[in-house]
Scaffold this active site. Structure first.
Site, PDB file in Angstrom:
ATOM      1  N   ASP A   1       0.863  -1.170   0.000  1.00 48.39           N
ATOM      2  CA  ASP A   1       0.000   0.000   0.000  1.00 48.39           C
ATOM      3  C   ASP A   1       0.910   1.233   0.000  1.00 48.39           C
ATOM      4  O   ASP A   1       2.119   1.123   0.222  1.00 48.39           O
ATOM      5  CB  ASP A   1      -0.890  -0.031   1.252  1.00 48.39           C
ATOM      6  CG  ASP A   1      -1.721   1.224   1.405  1.00 48.39           C
ATOM      7  OD1 ASP A   1      -2.455   1.583   0.463  1.00 48.39           O
ATOM      8  OD2 ASP A   1      -1.624   1.857   2.471  1.00 48.39           O
TER       9      ASP A   1
ATOM     10  N   ASP B   1      -0.180   5.269   0.864  1.00 47.14           N
ATOM     11  CA  ASP B   1      -0.438   6.275   1.904  1.00 47.14           C
ATOM     12  C   ASP B   1      -0.595   5.610   3.271  1.00 47.14           C
ATOM     13  O   ASP B   1      -1.394   4.687   3.434  1.00 47.14           O
ATOM     14  CB  ASP B   1      -1.714   7.054   1.579  1.00 47.14           C
ATOM     15  CG  ASP B   1      -1.625   7.781   0.256  1.00 47.14           C
ATOM     16  OD1 ASP B   1      -1.055   8.879   0.222  1.00 47.14           O
ATOM     17  OD2 ASP B   1      -2.116   7.240  -0.750  1.00 47.14           O
TER      18      ASP B   1
ATOM     19  N   ASP C   1      -1.207  -0.726   6.049  1.00 50.20           N
ATOM     20  CA  ASP C   1      -1.325  -0.110   7.372  1.00 50.20           C
ATOM     21  C   ASP C   1      -2.735  -0.061   7.930  1.00 50.20           C
ATOM     22  O   ASP C   1      -2.913   0.368   9.073  1.00 50.20           O
ATOM     23  CB  ASP C   1      -0.806   1.337   7.298  1.00 50.20           C
ATOM     24  CG  ASP C   1      -1.765   2.243   6.533  1.00 50.20           C
ATOM     25  OD1 ASP C   1      -2.351   3.154   7.142  1.00 50.20           O
ATOM     26  OD2 ASP C   1      -1.949   2.029   5.326  1.00 50.20           O
TER      27      ASP C   1
END
Length: 217
Positions: A7, A9, A164
């Site tokens: 991922d 951001d 995250d």
């Protein structure tokens, strides 16, 4: 060697300050109070359209304004790079993974054009052999299709996904792929509530964790 998809951001880069800035430019142009940085963190994860929907809801802006505000938000997104930085240890970890022979990719809900632009701005684009954004396919995460597409583009080898958030955890779970959870990003749930193979808070640990997972596999 493994195929490792990340991922973006909240995982590799802390882009919230720039996203916060462009969101508040849009809101202030409309005569509304801006968002807090904490609200921005909460709204990131499901792509630009969902971010703008949540932004509108926070300021009581009618749904009929969605398309116009989304277009304004996206028009500002390409230049939202000045405050964005990689998390500590990310570059060294990517160097180590590449040196170890792993192939790396990106699967993000960020639109693909600003995804590419921010990685180019940070000098990180050369690490990745494939990039998939929130608008690369008709569906986006947590639908596993973009993640499957990213792995397919990387060829053969064991699959690992690094992210995250709750969206990333669900994506990895639905894809049937071991998920490595970076705990210092934009996570909205407790670590124990998210499907993950391992959790880490320091990118210096990532190359070792990858090797340990591959030995187990």
């Amino acid at each position: 060697m493994a195929r490792i998809v990340f991922d973006l951001d909240g995982t590799l880069i802390d882009s919230a300050p720039d996203i916060h800035g462009i969101a508040n430019e849009v809101l202030e142009q409309e005569g509304h109070e801006g968002l807090s940085l904490a609200q921005t963190h909460d709204f990131i994860g499901n792509g630009a359209a969902v971010f703008v929907t949540k932004m509108r809801g926070a300021r009581g802006i009618d749904e009929c304004e969605q398309a116009r505000l989304l277009a304004d938000f996206i028009a500002r997104y390409d230049n939202a790079v000045g405050l964005t930085l990689p998390y500590p240890g990310v570059l060294a970890a990517l160097d180590a993974l590449k040196a170890g022979g792993h192939t790396l990719g990106i699967c993000t809900n960020k639109p693909i054009r600003p995804c590419r632009l921010v990685l180019e701005h940070l000098g990180m684009d050369h690490y990745f052999d494939t990039m998939w954004g929130g608008d690369s396919l008709p569906v986006h995460k947590p639908d596993p299709a973009p993640l499957h597409a990213a792995f397919a583009a990387l060829g053969e080898g064991p699959q690992l996904y690094v992210g995250d958030s709750d969206v990333d955890a669900e994506t990895g779970h639905r894809a049937g792929v071991p998920f490595l959870l970076f705990t210092e990003g934009y996570r909205k749930c407790a670590v124990e509530d998210l499907h993950h193979a391992v959790a880490f808070d320091d990118f210096a640990d990532l190359p070792r964790l990858v090797q340990e997972l591959l030995v187990v596999a």
